[in-house]
Write a protein that holds these residues in place. Structure first.
Motif, mmCIF file in Angstrom:
data_model
loop_
_atom_site.group_PDB
_atom_site.id
_atom_site.type_symbol
_atom_site.label_atom_id
_atom_site.label_comp_id
_atom_site.label_asym_id
_atom_site.label_seq_id
_atom_site.Cartn_x
_atom_site.Cartn_y
_atom_site.Cartn_z
ATOM 1 N N PRO A 407 10.607 3.390 0.921
ATOM 2 C CA PRO A 407 9.688 3.631 2.028
ATOM 3 C C PRO A 407 8.444 2.746 2.004
ATOM 4 O O PRO A 407 7.978 2.333 0.936
ATOM 5 C CB PRO A 407 9.286 5.096 1.811
ATOM 6 N N PHE A 412 6.683 7.129 3.398
ATOM 7 C CA PHE A 412 6.438 7.902 2.178
ATOM 8 C C PHE A 412 5.716 9.208 2.496
ATOM 9 O O PHE A 412 6.047 10.267 1.954
ATOM 10 C CB PHE A 412 5.614 7.063 1.201
ATOM 11 N N ALA A 420 2.107 12.484 -1.322
ATOM 12 C CA ALA A 420 1.209 11.601 -0.572
ATOM 13 C C ALA A 420 -0.244 12.003 -0.715
ATOM 14 O O ALA A 420 -1.145 11.178 -0.497
ATOM 15 C CB ALA A 420 1.606 11.589 0.902
ATOM 16 N N ARG A 426 -1.405 4.817 -5.773
ATOM 17 C CA ARG A 426 0.013 4.633 -5.475
ATOM 18 C C ARG A 426 0.885 4.927 -6.691
ATOM 19 O O ARG A 426 2.012 5.407 -6.552
ATOM 20 C CB ARG A 426 0.255 3.197 -4.987
ATOM 21 N N VAL A 430 3.835 7.664 -6.392
ATOM 22 C CA VAL A 430 5.251 7.283 -6.464
ATOM 23 C C VAL A 430 5.913 7.914 -7.686
ATOM 24 O O VAL A 430 7.098 8.288 -7.658
ATOM 25 C CB VAL A 430 5.398 5.749 -6.463
ATOM 26 N N ALA A 433 6.703 11.575 -6.730
ATOM 27 C CA ALA A 433 7.804 11.626 -5.764
ATOM 28 C C ALA A 433 9.141 11.371 -6.433
ATOM 29 O O ALA A 433 10.141 12.043 -6.147
ATOM 30 C CB ALA A 433 7.568 10.605 -4.654
ATOM 31 N N VAL A 441 12.194 5.482 -6.535
ATOM 32 C CA VAL A 441 11.426 5.295 -5.311
ATOM 33 C C VAL A 441 10.687 3.965 -5.382
ATOM 34 O O VAL A 441 9.937 3.706 -6.329
ATOM 35 C CB VAL A 441 10.418 6.437 -5.093
ATOM 36 N N LEU A 443 7.954 2.154 -3.436
ATOM 37 C CA LEU A 443 6.897 2.283 -2.437
ATOM 38 C C LEU A 443 6.412 0.886 -2.101
ATOM 39 O O LEU A 443 5.754 0.225 -2.906
ATOM 40 C CB LEU A 443 5.755 3.152 -2.971
#
Length: 539
Positions: A407, A412, A420, A426, A430, A433, A441, A443
């Motif tokens: 994403p 995301f 988020a 970040r 990430v 997630a 993932v 990002l």
């Protein structure tokens, strides 16, 4: 050779402010005098500055000095440049300094170097060196000194940012959060930043990039044993460099082989409205070198896709009235639901699936059906938007195969609203997630971050605004899918393969921008430059 290998390792290491404190603490506890280390570091900084900005007649240098050891570094640099013939002027907004920093200030005064409590006298300088605050600034108010980047200091930084001369920051531009790159009220906008010892996490976060400028690592010789004692080996944060990519690119092949032994990728993509997305994803997959590429697209764009990718098996699918894929033909479904895990020579199954570019949200049934496949799968674009509607985490936890999600920030937020909340950090976002979804993932961004469910994060250290263009992500999806399908990489961690693809993609954009300018890198051009990266990585 040993020093070269050490440098390669050091270039991959990333630390938080707290980790850097602990590493430096070990060095000092082992007997390294703080004063000796300051002299060594400042000497390296001085040499770098002399190389970048050689001493010329009447070369005037302004040095911003803070109260801590970052200010001490700045004072030693000021002293050495002064002794080399530079005209030095020092802005020192705070009178209370750390003991060692104060000693250097006293000596600079004895040399006749002028000090100022206001920044205006530095306006006529040809170069500014920023030594106000170092890596320890992690919130607007400095815990150590009770000072905030506000009031007169903030006004001075605001004025500095309006000036035109180059600014070199020591370790980190003053005012940036060390870990997130967040601007804490206001920050120095540097032309170049000389990061000391190890890369700080803020250099790998999107929001600090406008302030860091060109980044250079000043390696002052931290013993690897001290690094690994704090970070572990391997560490859970890693910069992806050319050295890392050399483990994968170019992909080796045995002397005797055939196409199905080099992997079979199914790419599910495209719609009547977004036929170009299918083509660009296919070009990305082509560059990966995957042995066989099958593409499931709406019947109405089949011939167009074949004209651009004649080597692919392009399967025309029944479509909706809006031009999206309505359902997958039986010949695709038969291979789709074969047991996964075998890379043996066979045309009866797919080794990986990439799904999403150009599908539109009308293809919801397609995405739901594909999720049941057991082979590794890359989901991007519209498949991510559909996944968000299906409720991301419960849906992914039902998957039996490995999953890669790619994403951008907007996607995301839709996929992982709870994770988020950790943005703009970040790395934390990430990592959470990935752990919640049990997926790798990626990002995307100016500094893309790739996380695995175990908590490791791989960071892409450089990219180009040239990639901020429609189609760039489609190329990346095809590239990731093509690499995942290949048996030669089957023994490597999934996140390492994804990180290699992201690095490869970014390097292709950088090379294309150098030749075509940032405005001239369309998706087709980007795909063409992928092989240029492979050739360069062989050197």
């Amino acid at each position: 050779m040993e020093s070269e290998n050490r440098r390669e390792v050091i270039e991959q290491v990333v630390v938080t402010a707290e980790q850097m404190r602990q590493i430096e603490g070990r060095i000092f506890e082992a007997g390294m005098p703080v004063a000796a280390l300051m002299e060594k570091v400042a000497g390296l900084i001085t040499r770098s500055i002399q190389t970048l900005y050689p001493c010329a007649e009447n070369r005037r240098v302004g040095v911003l000095v803070g109260p801590g050891h970052n200010g001490g570094d700045g004072l030693v640099v000021a002293r050495e440049l002064y002794l080399q013939g530079y005209e030095i002027h020092i802005y020192r907004p705070l009178s209370k300094l750390k003991e060692l920093t104060n000693y250097h200030a006293q000596y600079a005064v004895s040399l006749g170097i002028p000090f100022y409590e206001e920044i205006e006298p530095l306006y006529d300088c040809d170069l500014i060196i920023d030594g106000l605050f170092g890596f320890g600034l992690t919130r607007s108010r400095s815990v150590a000194y009770g000072q905030s980047l506000s009031g007169s200091i903030a006004e001075a930084v605001e004025l500095l940012n309006q000036w035109s001369q180059p600014v070199v920051s020591i370790d980190l531009p003053s005012g940036l959060h060390t870990d997130t790159g967040e601007v804490l009220g206001i920050a120095v906008r540097a032309t170049r930043t000389l990061c000391l010892g190890l890369w700080k996490l803020g250099f790998l976060q999107d929001q600090g990039l406008d302030y860091i400028g060109e980044a250079e690592l000043i390696d002052f010789g931290i013993p690897l044993k001290d690094i690994w004692s704090i970070l572990g080996e391997p560490p859970d944060l890693l910069r992806v460099t050319k050295t890392v990519a050399k483990h994968f690119l170019p992909l080796p092949r045995p002397k005797v082989t055939h196409k199905y032994q080099q992997g079979h990728l199914l790419l599910i993509c495209g719609s009547r409205q977004y036929s170009g997305a299918a083509i660009l994803a296919g070009l990305g997959a082509r560059a990966s070198g995957v042995g066989m590429l099958s593409m499931a697209v709406p019947e109405s764009i089949k011939l167009l896709v074949v004209s651009h990718l004649p080597e692919a098996v392009v399967i025309g699918c029944p479509e909706t009235t809006a031009g999206a894929i309505a359902f997958l033909p039986e010949l695709v479904l038969e291979k789709l639901h074969q047991p996964s895990g075998s890379y043996q020579a066979s045309n009866q199954t797919y080794n990986a699936i990439a799904c999403g570019p150009g599908l539109t949200k009308d293809a919801k049934d397609i995405v739901q059906g594909v999720l049941a496949a057991q082979c590794p799968m890359v989901l991007d674009a519209d498949s991510l938007n559909i996944l968000a509607e299906l409720i991301t985490i419960p849906t992914l936890l039902k998957r039996l195969g490995q999953t890669v999600l790619t994403p951008h920030v907007g996607e995301f937020r839709r996929l992982f609203p709870d994770s988020a909340e950790l943005l703009p950090d970040r790395v934390k976002a990430v990592r959470k997630a990935s752990q919640l979804s049990r997926s790798v993932v990626l990002l995307k961004g100016a500094r893309s971050a790739i996380a695995n469910p175990m908590g490791s994060v791989w960071l892409i250290p450089e990219s180009t605004p040239a990639l901020a263009r429609g189609g760039s992500g489609d190329v990346l999806t095809g590239l990731v899918g093509g690499l995942l399908a290949q048996p030669v990489l089957s023994e490597h961690p999934l996140e390492a393969i994804v990180a290699t693809a992201a690095w490869w993609h970014a390097q292709a954009g950088i090379l294309a921008a150098q030749e075509r300018s940032e405005l001239g890198v369309d998706g087709v051009t980007l795909a063409e430059f992928l092989m240029t990266v492979v050739r360069g990585n062989r050197e």
